[in-house]
Design an enzyme around this catalytic site. Sequence first.
Site, short mmCIF file in Angstrom:
data_model
loop_
_atom_site.label_atom_id
_atom_site.label_comp_id
_atom_site.label_asym_id
_atom_site.label_seq_id
_atom_site.Cartn_x
_atom_site.Cartn_y
_atom_site.Cartn_z
N ARG A 221 -12.01 -6.61 12.45
CA ARG A 221 -13.13 -5.66 12.48
C ARG A 221 -14.30 -6.28 11.74
O ARG A 221 -14.09 -6.99 10.76
CB ARG A 221 -12.73 -4.36 11.78
CG ARG A 221 -11.84 -3.49 12.61
CD ARG A 221 -11.06 -2.52 11.75
NE ARG A 221 -10.12 -3.21 10.89
CZ ARG A 221 -9.22 -2.62 10.12
NH1 ARG A 221 -9.17 -1.32 10.09
NH2 ARG A 221 -8.39 -3.32 9.37
N LYS B 128 0.85 -1.18 0.00
CA LYS B 128 0.00 0.00 0.00
C LYS B 128 0.88 1.23 0.00
O LYS B 128 2.07 1.15 0.34
CB LYS B 128 -0.96 0.05 1.19
CG LYS B 128 -0.65 -0.79 2.41
CD LYS B 128 -1.70 -0.59 3.49
CE LYS B 128 -2.01 -1.87 4.22
NZ LYS B 128 -2.60 -1.75 5.51
P1 ADP Z 1 -4.99 -1.11 8.61
O1 ADP Z 1 -5.91 -2.24 8.20
O2 ADP Z 1 -5.60 -0.19 9.62
O3 ADP Z 1 -4.34 -0.39 7.48
P2 ADP Z 1 -2.67 -2.74 9.57
O4 ADP Z 1 -2.16 -3.44 8.39
O5 ADP Z 1 -1.68 -1.92 10.28
O6 ADP Z 1 -3.88 -1.80 9.38
O7 ADP Z 1 -3.36 -3.78 10.56
C1 ADP Z 1 -2.67 -4.64 11.40
C2 ADP Z 1 -3.66 -5.50 12.14
O8 ADP Z 1 -4.45 -4.68 12.99
C3 ADP Z 1 -4.66 -6.27 11.27
O9 ADP Z 1 -4.93 -7.52 11.89
C4 ADP Z 1 -5.90 -5.40 11.31
O10 ADP Z 1 -7.06 -6.15 11.09
C5 ADP Z 1 -5.82 -4.90 12.75
N1 ADP Z 1 -6.55 -3.65 12.95
C6 ADP Z 1 -6.45 -2.52 12.22
N2 ADP Z 1 -7.29 -1.57 12.69
C7 ADP Z 1 -7.95 -2.13 13.73
C8 ADP Z 1 -8.97 -1.68 14.63
N3 ADP Z 1 -9.52 -0.47 14.51
N4 ADP Z 1 -9.40 -2.52 15.61
C9 ADP Z 1 -8.86 -3.76 15.70
N5 ADP Z 1 -7.91 -4.26 14.88
C10 ADP Z 1 -7.46 -3.46 13.90
#
Ligand code: ADP
Length: 170
Positions: free
Chosen positions: A90, A41
């Site tokens: 989520r 990304k």
């Molecule tokens: P994003 O999907 O926000 O770009 P990341 O790749 O950094 O994020 O996500 C890392 C992990 O954190 C993944 O398992 C994602 O599902 C989880 N995650 C991201 N945002 C949240 C949230 N608001 N609540 C719970 N888990 C989350």
Amino acid sequence: MSVAIYPGSFDPVTQGHLDIIRRASALFDKLIVAVYDKPEKKLLFNTEERVQLTQQATTQLTNVQVQSYKGLTVDFAKKMGAQVLVRGLRMSSDFEREFEMAMMNKHLASDLELVCFMASLRYQFLSSALLKEVAQLGGCLDGMVPAHVATALKERFAHSEGRQARTETK
Ligand code: ADP
């Protein structure tokens, strides 16, 4: 000793991520927050910045370590001696992709167990991507990120707007 790894882009770390970090750190002896070097990304913050912002947000949690990594998550987990992979889920948006990744990781490393935490209700619709859009448009970030992350986001967009304005007046 139980060691878990929580991998992600963390571009930047949000209260949603931090909620998972707090809950997982209470469950395992050690939690390694693994900041993936080159996700598929467009990134706003470089690897060093993403590590630094996450480290600053987790200083109170003494069994949490933040580190960047390259290559396969399962290889990094093995290198760090982790038995568990932590992810956050989520509502509907994450399930299919997480399921797919979980199957692939199981194929690559059958002894690494996956533990998924359901996102807390208040963070269900919080994603780094949406947060960046809101920040870029000058929206309020209260409750979504720690103060130092909100400052970093505002500074980043103020710089890029300044650059854009300078280009437009040329
Ligand atoms: P994003 O999907 O926000 O770009 P990341 O790749 O950094 O994020 O996500 C890392 C992990 O954190 C993944 O398992 C994602 O599902 C989880 N995650 C991201 N945002 C949240 C949230 N608001 N609540 C719970 N888990 C989350």
